[in-house]
Design a protein around this motif. Structure first.
Motif, PDB file in Angstrom:
ATOM      1  N   ARG A   1     -30.765 -82.024 -78.131  1.00 48.38           N
ATOM      2  CA  ARG A   1     -32.061 -82.579 -77.726  1.00 48.38           C
ATOM      3  C   ARG A   1     -32.303 -83.949 -78.350  1.00 48.38           C
ATOM      4  N   ARG A   2     -31.978 -84.095 -79.657  1.00 50.96           N
ATOM      5  CA  ARG A   2     -32.212 -85.368 -80.336  1.00 50.96           C
ATOM      6  C   ARG A   2     -31.369 -86.482 -79.727  1.00 50.96           C
ATOM      7  N   GLY A   3     -30.057 -86.209 -79.562  1.00 46.23           N
ATOM      8  CA  GLY A   3     -29.191 -87.227 -78.985  1.00 46.23           C
ATOM      9  C   GLY A   3     -29.548 -87.543 -77.546  1.00 46.23           C
ATOM     10  N   PHE A   4     -29.914 -86.511 -76.789  1.00 49.03           N
ATOM     11  CA  PHE A   4     -30.290 -86.714 -75.391  1.00 49.03           C
ATOM     12  C   PHE A   4     -31.526 -87.603 -75.278  1.00 49.03           C
ATOM     13  N   THR A   5     -32.531 -87.352 -76.132  1.00 44.41           N
ATOM     14  CA  THR A   5     -33.769 -88.130 -76.063  1.00 44.41           C
ATOM     15  C   THR A   5     -33.494 -89.605 -76.287  1.00 44.41           C
ATOM     16  N   ARG A   6     -32.609 -89.900 -77.243  1.00 47.48           N
ATOM     17  CA  ARG A   6     -32.287 -91.302 -77.529  1.00 47.48           C
ATOM     18  C   ARG A   6     -31.584 -91.964 -76.344  1.00 47.48           C
ATOM     19  N   VAL A   7     -30.565 -91.284 -75.795  1.00 50.11           N
ATOM     20  CA  VAL A   7     -29.816 -91.863 -74.667  1.00 50.11           C
ATOM     21  C   VAL A   7     -30.694 -91.932 -73.419  1.00 50.11           C
ATOM     22  N   PHE A   8     -31.517 -90.893 -73.225  1.00 48.50           N
ATOM     23  CA  PHE A   8     -32.386 -90.857 -72.046  1.00 48.50           C
ATOM     24  C   PHE A   8     -33.389 -92.005 -72.077  1.00 48.50           C
ATOM     25  N   ALA A   9     -33.908 -92.324 -73.282  1.00 51.26           N
ATOM     26  CA  ALA A   9     -34.858 -93.433 -73.396  1.00 51.26           C
ATOM     27  C   ALA A   9     -34.212 -94.741 -72.963  1.00 51.26           C
ATOM     28  N   ALA A  10     -32.959 -94.964 -73.390  1.00 52.00           N
ATOM     29  CA  ALA A  10     -32.255 -96.184 -72.980  1.00 52.00           C
ATOM     30  C   ALA A  10     -31.996 -96.185 -71.472  1.00 52.00           C
ATOM     31  N   THR A  11     -31.627 -95.041 -70.925  1.00 49.95           N
ATOM     32  CA  THR A  11     -31.388 -94.942 -69.479  1.00 49.95           C
ATOM     33  C   THR A  11     -32.663 -95.227 -68.696  1.00 49.95           C
ATOM     34  N   LEU A  12     -33.770 -94.721 -69.209  1.00 52.57           N
ATOM     35  CA  LEU A  12     -35.049 -94.927 -68.523  1.00 52.57           C
ATOM     36  C   LEU A  12     -35.452 -96.398 -68.538  1.00 52.57           C
ATOM     37  N   GLU A  13     -35.199 -97.079 -69.659  1.00 49.59           N
ATOM     38  CA  GLU A  13     -35.493 -98.512 -69.720  1.00 49.59           C
ATOM     39  C   GLU A  13     -34.661 -99.278 -68.699  1.00 49.59           C
ATOM     40  N   GLU A  14     -33.413 -98.901 -68.555  1.00 47.38           N
ATOM     41  CA  GLU A  14     -32.535 -99.558 -67.582  1.00 47.38           C
ATOM     42  C   GLU A  14     -33.053 -99.347 -66.163  1.00 47.38           C
ATOM     43  N   HIS A  15     -33.490 -98.121 -65.843  1.00 49.28           N
ATOM     44  CA  HIS A  15     -33.999 -97.841 -64.498  1.00 49.28           C
ATOM     45  C   HIS A  15     -35.346 -98.510 -64.259  1.00 49.28           C
ATOM     46  N   ALA A  16     -36.107 -98.707 -65.332  1.00 45.68           N
ATOM     47  CA  ALA A  16     -37.384 -99.415 -65.177  1.00 45.68           C
ATOM     48  C   ALA A  16     -37.142-100.865 -64.766  1.00 45.68           C
ATOM     49  N   VAL A  17     -36.060-101.462 -65.278  1.00 44.84           N
ATOM     50  CA  VAL A  17     -35.730-102.850 -64.932  1.00 44.84           C
ATOM     51  C   VAL A  17     -35.210-102.933 -63.499  1.00 44.84           C
ATOM     52  N   THR A  18     -34.307-102.006 -63.131  1.00 46.41           N
ATOM     53  CA  THR A  18     -33.691-102.062 -61.804  1.00 46.41           C
ATOM     54  C   THR A  18     -34.578-101.455 -60.722  1.00 46.41           C
ATOM     55  N   GLY A  19     -35.580-100.641 -61.128  1.00 49.42           N
ATOM     56  CA  GLY A  19     -36.442 -99.993 -60.153  1.00 49.42           C
ATOM     57  C   GLY A  19     -35.797 -98.824 -59.445  1.00 49.42           C
ATOM     58  N   ARG A  20     -34.708 -98.328 -59.980  1.00 46.57           N
ATOM     59  CA  ARG A  20     -33.983 -97.227 -59.348  1.00 46.57           C
ATOM     60  C   ARG A  20     -34.577 -95.889 -59.785  1.00 46.57           C
ATOM     61  N   ALA A  21     -34.578 -94.912 -58.892  1.00 43.31           N
ATOM     62  CA  ALA A  21     -35.148 -93.598 -59.196  1.00 43.31           C
ATOM     63  C   ALA A  21     -34.109 -92.730 -59.908  1.00 43.31           C
ATOM     64  N   LEU A  22     -34.613 -91.725 -60.630  1.00 44.06           N
ATOM     65  CA  LEU A  22     -33.727 -90.743 -61.246  1.00 44.06           C
ATOM     66  C   LEU A  22     -34.409 -89.387 -61.257  1.00 44.06           C
ATOM     67  N   ALA A  23     -33.620 -88.348 -61.473  1.00 42.67           N
ATOM     68  CA  ALA A  23     -34.128 -86.975 -61.505  1.00 42.67           C
ATOM     69  C   ALA A  23     -33.792 -86.345 -62.847  1.00 42.67           C
ATOM     70  N   VAL A  24     -34.742 -85.598 -63.382  1.00 44.38           N
ATOM     71  CA  VAL A  24     -34.550 -84.827 -64.603  1.00 44.38           C
ATOM     72  C   VAL A  24     -34.545 -83.356 -64.213  1.00 44.38           C
ATOM     73  N   MET A  25     -33.470 -82.649 -64.547  1.00 41.70           N
ATOM     74  CA  MET A  25     -33.325 -81.246 -64.163  1.00 41.70           C
ATOM     75  C   MET A  25     -33.215 -80.370 -65.405  1.00 41.70           C
ATOM     76  N   PHE A  26     -34.050 -79.355 -65.480  1.00 42.29           N
ATOM     77  CA  PHE A  26     -33.934 -78.320 -66.496  1.00 42.29           C
ATOM     78  C   PHE A  26     -33.258 -77.105 -65.862  1.00 42.29           C
ATOM     79  N   LEU A  27     -32.188 -76.623 -66.508  1.00 44.54           N
ATOM     80  CA  LEU A  27     -31.470 -75.445 -66.032  1.00 44.54           C
ATOM     81  C   LEU A  27     -31.594 -74.345 -67.090  1.00 44.54           C
TER      82      LEU A  27
END
Length: 726
Positions: free
Chosen positions: A301-327
């Motif tokens: 969870r800790r590592g995911f949150t850090r990487v996910f935050a960076a991924t989200l910043e990248e998508h905010a710049v490009t305007g691309r959509a993404l999906a978060v899935m809980f299994l």
């Protein structure tokens, strides 16, 4: 150049005279000893320094310096000893033999230093080296003696000659042993041993020289004119030689000290670099532990949150959509309970690999703990999330061979979308979790997308949870309603079923269906059940005082509380504190609660029965009804679920089922109560089939205690009101 041979006293000429009045200058003798000691100290210091030098070239250089110091000390001691010698004739020295003696001293010193620097040499090797070095020192001395030129001939006493050689060998062996002994001691002990060893070595070298001088006999021919040798400038020359030698030794020691400091700094730097490398390695290990799951090697969870935050910043710049899935794997706990945790861990590893294999390289996957995984994928189309979720579900459904069994797992999936469902990591994860909760609540093995209604529902339930806790703490807002249970044989009021209600300040009167699940999910259902039990017992005492001495009150028990070993004790405490007779209390448990752990439930029910309370099974027919367990339970009453009563007037099947349940219960000597009776037709059928008791809106809906008392006074027969015979 004449190279005289060594002659012993047995070879004295018949006409010769032995000179017996030779002596030594005490100050030059002392100075010779100091020079020998200084050379020995320098050699020992350099041997100590060699233990720290790693490079071969530097070891050779320092070995040569140490050899020169030791050779200079030995040879200077010999030269000073010769200057200290006083004889009644003129003596001078030839340069060639003198130089030869210096070279011999250097060779012996280098060999001595080499032997002292060895760590693993045995005693035999050290003894052989001592013989060679001792002979070399003796050769230096006697070659230097051979450089003497005077009117006398030199002869030696055989015993003293041999003793001088033995002293040289002993001094060499002692030097090696002392050097080796110092390595196994503490720093302070090594310090004192070094100075002590230098004093011993200096004394041994000096003793060897003066023993050899004592063996010397000078013989002159008859008629030779003897004259006392003047001191001349011997003292000044000796001081000069000693000064130069000591200066060389001092400079060598200073150089060794400086080089040692540099080596220490270099070693310190190496240690620091090594520590930094270890720190980097430890940091990398901690990074691995802190941000990766050790079981599946996925992000935690800790590592995911850090990487996910960076991924989200990248998508905010490009305007691309993404999906978060809980299994969440469905019923995974059963694997651990039946096959063991090792098998459960192996299953998680296999399923984690399958999830990874179903994703693209750039997609994120993490294990959040237990059997819950999270996936983040970049979207190229709006249909992609559902397609990917279905692909993941299909991959996980593939059978897994585990401990000789074929395991098929299903998964519930919740999905939130960026930017529609949230603009930051916390919102998206929370909304995906809410969607997962909806999937699990919908029967599992399904996919749900987040919608605002789920958030409103979760917010409302959170608020209800806080308000319910406060209501239990303040004993305010909660109330007991009672629904009458009528005895069909006597037509009188037989029991009251206690049903909790909650007067919520914003949402009005709430029934148990609205808040019982919240109490169970958040771990305070025992507090709610205790409140109901205490209030029901207090109301029983009030009813007894108002003339309802034979009336019973039935109280529902949560499935979670039925697994609590403290339940019998809490019932006993409630009865005791209210001074209520135990036979007036009936505990109702649902069929599904009993089935979750029949063996444990039997023990608890027997303990409750031992208190004097009655037991009833509620909602019978809605679970996996079985005579096998029903006959084992210590029950008094069986309640037919209202779903079978509702269509009695029109459904032949329901009539047959109800008739069979009544017959079965009577065969097991159980009383039968029919719930949900709302019409005279239903009541007629139940009375004809021998049902013992009924409850339902035909007689009354659940009411507060005062209204029940007003509607059903003591000795009142409710069946008369509905026109029934009894």
């Amino acid at each position: 150049m004449d190279w005289p041979q060594i002659r012993f006293l047995g070879q004295l000429p018949e006409q010769g005279h032995v000179l017996l009045d030779c002596s030594h200058d005490p100050w030059l003798t002392l100075l010779a000893y100091l020079v020998a000691t200084a050379g020995s100290l320098a050699a020992l210091t350099i041997v100590e320094h060699l233990d720290r030098v790693q490079r071969r070239g530097m070891r050779l250089a320092w070995g040569a310096i140490g050899g020169l110091c030791l050779a200079g000390g030995i040879w200077s001691m010999h030269f000073l000893g010769m200057l200290a010698f006083r004889a009644p004739l003129v003596i001078h020295y030839e340069p060639a033999p003198t130089l030869l003696s210096l070279l011999v001293a250097l060779a012996a010193a280098l060999l001595a230093l080499y032997c002292m620097a060895q760590r693993d040499a045995g005693l035999g090797r050290r003894l052989l080296a001592a013989v060679i070095i001792g002979l070399g020192i003796a050769a230096m001395h006697y070659s230097g003696m051979a450089a003497m030129r005077s009117a006398a001939q030199s002869f030696y006493h055989g015993g003293l000659f041999a003793l001088s050689i033995l002293i040289a060998i002993g001094a060499s062996l002692a030097a090696q042993l002392l050097a080796h002994l110092r390595r196994n001691r503490e720093a302070r002990q090594r310090h004192w041993l070094k100075y002590s060893a230098a004093l011993v070595m200096g004394a041994a070298i000096t003793a060897m020289h003066f023993t050899a001088m004592a063996a010397l006999r000078l013989v002159v021919a008859p008629g030779e004119i003897l004259e006392l040798q003047g001191a001349g400038n011997s003292l000044q020359l000796g001081l000069g030689v000693a000064g130069v030698t000591l200066l060389i030794v001092a400079l060598s020691l200073l150089a060794a000290w400086a080089d040692r400091k540099l080596d220490d700094k270099e070693r310190d730097l190496q240690r620091v670099n090594h520590l930094l490398a270890q720190l980097d390695q430890a940091k990398a290990s901690l990074e691995q532990v802190a941000h990766f799951d050790p079981l599946t090697e996925l992000l935690n969870r800790r590592g995911f949150t850090r990487v996910f935050a960076a991924t989200l910043e990248e998508h905010a710049v490009t305007g691309r959509a993404l999906a978060v899935m809980f299994l969440d794997l469905d019923h995974f706990k059963r694997i651990n309970d039946t096959l063991g945790h090792a098998a459960g861990d192996e299953l998680l590893r296999i399923l984690a690999q399958r999830i990874r294999g179903a994703l693209r390289e750039r997609d994120l996957i993490a294990r959040f703990g237990g059997d819950e995984f999270c996936v983040v994928v970049s979207l190229d189309s709006s249909a992609e999330p559902r397609t990917l979720a279905q692909r993941l579900a299909d991959q996980l459904k593939e059978p897994v061979e585990l401990n000789g069994r074929r395991i098929v797992m299903t998964t519930s999936i919740g999905i939130s979308l960026y930017p529609r469902d949230g603009g930051n990591t916390e919102e998206l994860l929370r909304h995906a979790d809410l969607a997962l909760y909806q999937s699990k609540g919908s029967g599992r093995n399904v996919v749900h997308f987040f919608n605002p209604h789920l958030k409103q529902k979760a917010s409302l339930e959170l608020q209800l949870e806080e308000d319910l806790r406060q209501a239990l703490q303040d004993d305010g807002g909660l109330a007991l309603f009672y629904q009458p249970i009528i005895d069909l044989r006597s037509g009188s009021l037989s029991k009251l079923e206690a049903l909790v209600r909650w007067h919520h300040p914003q949402h009005g009167l709430l029934t148990p269906e609205r808040f019982i699940a919240i109490a169970e999910a958040n771990g305070f259902i025992d507090l709610l059940d205790d409140w109901v039990l205490r209030r029901a017992c207090e109301d029983l005492r009030i009813l007894s005082e108002r003339g309802y001495a034979r009336l019973k009150v039935a109280v529902n028990c949560s499935a979670l509380n039925l697994a609590n070993d403290q339940l019998p004790g809490r019932i006993a405490q409630a009865l005791q504190s209210s001074r209520c007779p135990a036979h007036s209390l009936e505990l109702e448990v649902t069929e599904s609660a009993l089935l979750s752990n029949v063996n444990r439930a039997i023990g608890l029910l027997e303990d409750i029965r031992a208190l004097g309370a009655s037991l009833s099974i509620d909602d019978f027919g809605t679970g996996y009804s079985s005579l096998a367990y029903l006959r084992r339970l210590p029950l008094d009453t069986l309640k037919i679920d209202r779903s079978f009563i509702h269509d009695l007037a029109t459904s032949d099947q329901d009539r047959e089922i109800v008739h069979a349940i009544i017959a079965m219960a009577h065969a097991l000597h159980l009383q039968v109560v029919a719930e949900g009776v709302e019409s005279a037709e239903q009541l007629d059928f139940l009375q004809e089939r021998g049902c013992d008791q009924v409850q339902g809106y035909l007689f009354s809906k659940p009411l507060p205690l005062d209204e029940v008392v007003a509607l059903f006074p003591p000795h009142h027969r409710p069946l008369e009101r509905v026109g029934m015979r009894f």
